[in-house]
Motif scaffolding. Structure first.
Motif, PDB file in Angstrom:
ATOM      1  N   UNK A 143     107.835  35.153  28.890  1.00  0.00           N
ATOM      2  CA  UNK A 143     108.819  33.778  29.422  1.00  0.00           C
ATOM      3  C   UNK A 143     108.839  33.013  27.784  1.00  0.00           C
ATOM      4  N   UNK A 144     107.867  32.866  27.919  1.00  0.00           N
ATOM      5  CA  UNK A 144     107.821  31.371  26.253  1.00  0.00           C
ATOM      6  C   UNK A 144     105.867  31.268  26.296  1.00  0.00           C
ATOM      7  N   UNK A 145     106.060  30.775  24.982  1.00  0.00           N
ATOM      8  CA  UNK A 145     104.043  30.600  25.496  1.00  0.00           C
ATOM      9  C   UNK A 145     103.541  28.990  24.337  1.00  0.00           C
ATOM     10  N   UNK A 146     103.484  28.630  24.579  1.00  0.00           N
ATOM     11  CA  UNK A 146     102.868  27.005  23.388  1.00  0.00           C
ATOM     12  C   UNK A 146     101.675  26.793  23.050  1.00  0.00           C
ATOM     13  N   UNK A 147     101.175  25.878  22.664  1.00  0.00           N
ATOM     14  CA  UNK A 147      99.637  25.216  22.724  1.00  0.00           C
ATOM     15  C   UNK A 147      99.888  23.689  22.920  1.00  0.00           C
ATOM     16  N   UNK A 148      98.465  23.786  23.789  1.00  0.00           N
ATOM     17  CA  UNK A 148      98.583  22.783  23.980  1.00  0.00           C
ATOM     18  C   UNK A 148      96.879  21.832  23.535  1.00  0.00           C
ATOM     19  N   UNK A 149      96.971  20.289  22.815  1.00  0.00           N
ATOM     20  CA  UNK A 149      96.119  19.972  22.111  1.00  0.00           C
ATOM     21  C   UNK A 149      95.939  18.648  22.952  1.00  0.00           C
ATOM     22  N   UNK A 150      94.703  18.271  23.614  1.00  0.00           N
ATOM     23  CA  UNK A 150      94.915  16.780  24.072  1.00  0.00           C
ATOM     24  C   UNK A 150      93.040  16.722  24.692  1.00  0.00           C
ATOM     25  N   UNK A 151      93.150  15.845  26.130  1.00  0.00           N
ATOM     26  CA  UNK A 151      91.869  15.519  26.591  1.00  0.00           C
ATOM     27  C   UNK A 151      91.572  14.933  28.278  1.00  0.00           C
ATOM     28  N   UNK A 152      90.654  15.920  28.184  1.00  0.00           N
ATOM     29  CA  UNK A 152      90.486  16.153  29.210  1.00  0.00           C
ATOM     30  C   UNK A 152      89.628  15.084  30.349  1.00  0.00           C
ATOM     31  N   UNK A 153      90.167  14.143  30.988  1.00  0.00           N
ATOM     32  CA  UNK A 153      88.708  12.873  32.111  1.00  0.00           C
ATOM     33  C   UNK A 153      89.102  13.400  33.484  1.00  0.00           C
ATOM     34  N   UNK A 154      87.918  12.972  33.742  1.00  0.00           N
ATOM     35  CA  UNK A 154      87.512  12.976  35.879  1.00  0.00           C
ATOM     36  C   UNK A 154      87.363  11.633  36.135  1.00  0.00           C
ATOM     37  N   UNK A 155      88.236  12.134  37.044  1.00  0.00           N
ATOM     38  CA  UNK A 155      87.585  11.140  38.523  1.00  0.00           C
ATOM     39  C   UNK A 155      87.799  11.310  39.594  1.00  0.00           C
ATOM     40  N   UNK A 156      86.445  11.302  40.429  1.00  0.00           N
ATOM     41  CA  UNK A 156      85.720  11.829  41.278  1.00  0.00           C
ATOM     42  C   UNK A 156      86.726  13.475  41.008  1.00  0.00           C
ATOM     43  N   UNK A 157      87.697  13.939  42.104  1.00  0.00           N
ATOM     44  CA  UNK A 157      87.624  15.344  42.322  1.00  0.00           C
ATOM     45  C   UNK A 157      88.903  15.752  41.620  1.00  0.00           C
ATOM     46  N   UNK A 158      89.633  14.325  40.845  1.00  0.00           N
ATOM     47  CA  UNK A 158      90.660  14.358  40.015  1.00  0.00           C
ATOM     48  C   UNK A 158      90.564  15.255  38.732  1.00  0.00           C
ATOM     49  N   UNK A 159      90.795  15.451  38.030  1.00  0.00           N
ATOM     50  CA  UNK A 159      91.235  16.082  36.649  1.00  0.00           C
ATOM     51  C   UNK A 159      92.613  15.364  35.860  1.00  0.00           C
ATOM     52  N   UNK A 160      92.160  14.623  35.189  1.00  0.00           N
ATOM     53  CA  UNK A 160      93.618  13.789  33.866  1.00  0.00           C
ATOM     54  C   UNK A 160      93.160  14.948  33.160  1.00  0.00           C
ATOM     55  N   UNK A 161      94.473  15.047  32.281  1.00  0.00           N
ATOM     56  CA  UNK A 161      94.647  15.725  30.775  1.00  0.00           C
ATOM     57  C   UNK A 161      95.987  14.786  30.512  1.00  0.00           C
ATOM     58  N   UNK A 162      95.885  14.289  28.915  1.00  0.00           N
ATOM     59  CA  UNK A 162      96.782  14.235  28.334  1.00  0.00           C
ATOM     60  C   UNK A 162      96.665  14.849  27.852  1.00  0.00           C
ATOM     61  N   UNK A 163      98.100  15.581  27.333  1.00  0.00           N
ATOM     62  CA  UNK A 163      98.006  16.587  25.962  1.00  0.00           C
ATOM     63  C   UNK A 163      99.663  16.753  25.515  1.00  0.00           C
ATOM     64  N   UNK A 164      99.501  17.279  24.560  1.00  0.00           N
ATOM     65  CA  UNK A 164     100.892  17.367  23.831  1.00  0.00           C
ATOM     66  C   UNK A 164     101.025  18.753  22.925  1.00  0.00           C
ATOM     67  N   UNK A 165     102.217  19.335  23.532  1.00  0.00           N
ATOM     68  CA  UNK A 165     102.979  20.602  22.996  1.00  0.00           C
ATOM     69  C   UNK A 165     103.447  21.154  22.210  1.00  0.00           C
ATOM     70  N   UNK A 166     102.657  22.323  21.860  1.00  0.00           N
ATOM     71  CA  UNK A 166     103.876  22.504  20.395  1.00  0.00           C
ATOM     72  C   UNK A 166     104.366  24.026  20.217  1.00  0.00           C
ATOM     73  N   UNK A 167     105.185  24.279  19.434  1.00  0.00           N
ATOM     74  CA  UNK A 167     105.986  25.084  19.119  1.00  0.00           C
ATOM     75  C   UNK A 167     105.215  26.105  18.130  1.00  0.00           C
ATOM     76  N   UNK A 168     105.346  27.843  18.386  1.00  0.00           N
ATOM     77  CA  UNK A 168     104.097  28.522  18.101  1.00  0.00           C
ATOM     78  C   UNK A 168     105.848  29.618  17.558  1.00  0.00           C
TER      79      UNK A 168
END
Length: 227
Positions: A143-168
């Motif tokens: 269907x489609x593809x992309x590259x994701x680059x960013x950061x991961x943090x945790x708050x207890x069980x919660x996963x926090x991701x902040x990332x940018x998406x790039x075209x290929x």
């Protein structure tokens, strides 16, 4: 061609004991999503580091390549609707860590209900690196593809991701990518089961603490089509 070999589905530390006792797999995901302009990214990261665990340690970074397939059930009714569109299967692997297994993710359509966050079925399984060939043999279509680059943090069980998406595109390398937008995607997510719904309130509390820097909502981006 060998069939991809999967191992146990990863569980959060808080649910391992209960899972072993009750044979329950956390196959539900609560999700909130929003975006922040690149110019305001530093402020949001600083706020998140103050709210999340291990504030004195820099966030973990990731650089992933994701390929999205659609696997249709040709025996399904021809009526329009999610079932007719097929199942979405996502294959992701870490570009900077080729030694790690690929991840195959199934994500269901959002459930109807008055939940504090989007609720959907979700299952992640580590697989071998020939998973894309395997899915194509099953009849899945790219269907489609992309590259994701960013950061991961945790708050207890919660996963926090902040990332940018790039075209290929043709001729692009992992160091030469075209950004899709001038913003970063912010996601709060947590894996749970139908017997543990209260965690969605924790997700909402964390989202409210990020206002007005970023507005996190219940969004289903698949309705918008591929990026």
């Amino acid at each position: 061609m060998a069939i991809p070999v999967s191992v146990n589905v990863p569980l959060t530390n808080e649910t391992i004991d209960a899972t072993h006792k009750n044979h329950i797999v956390p196959d539900q995901e609560f999700l909130l999503q929003g975006s922040v302009l690149d110019t305001s990214l530093g402020v949001v990261i600083d706020r998140l580091r103050g709210l999340c665990d291990n504030a004195d340690i820099p966030p973990e970074t990731f650089h992933d390549h994701e390929v999205v397939y659609v696997l249709k059930d040709f025996n399904a009714p021809s009526n329009p609707g999610p079932a007719a569109q097929g199942d979405i299967l996502r294959v992701r692997h870490a570009v900077d860590h080729p030694e790690l297994p690929y991840q195959l993710r199934y994500v269901g359509y959002p459930e109807i209900g008055n939940h504090p966050a989007l609720l959907r079925n979700c299952l992640d399984v580590p697989v071998s690196n020939n998973v894309c060939e395997f899915l194509q043999e099953l009849g899945a279509k790219l269907d489609h593809e992309f590259v994701a680059k960013g950061s991961i943090m945790k708050k207890g069980r919660i996963k926090v991701t902040v990332f940018k998406m790039y075209k290929i595109g043709p001729g692009m390398s992992k160091d030469n990518l075209e950004p899709m937008t001038m913003s970063h995607l912010v996601e709060l997510s947590v894996l749970t089961s139908k017997t543990d719904m209260a965690v969605a309130d924790d997700l909402r509390v964390l989202a409210d603490q990020l206002k007005p820097l970023v507005q996190l909502e219940r969004m289903d981006y698949r309705r918008l089509g591929p990026p």
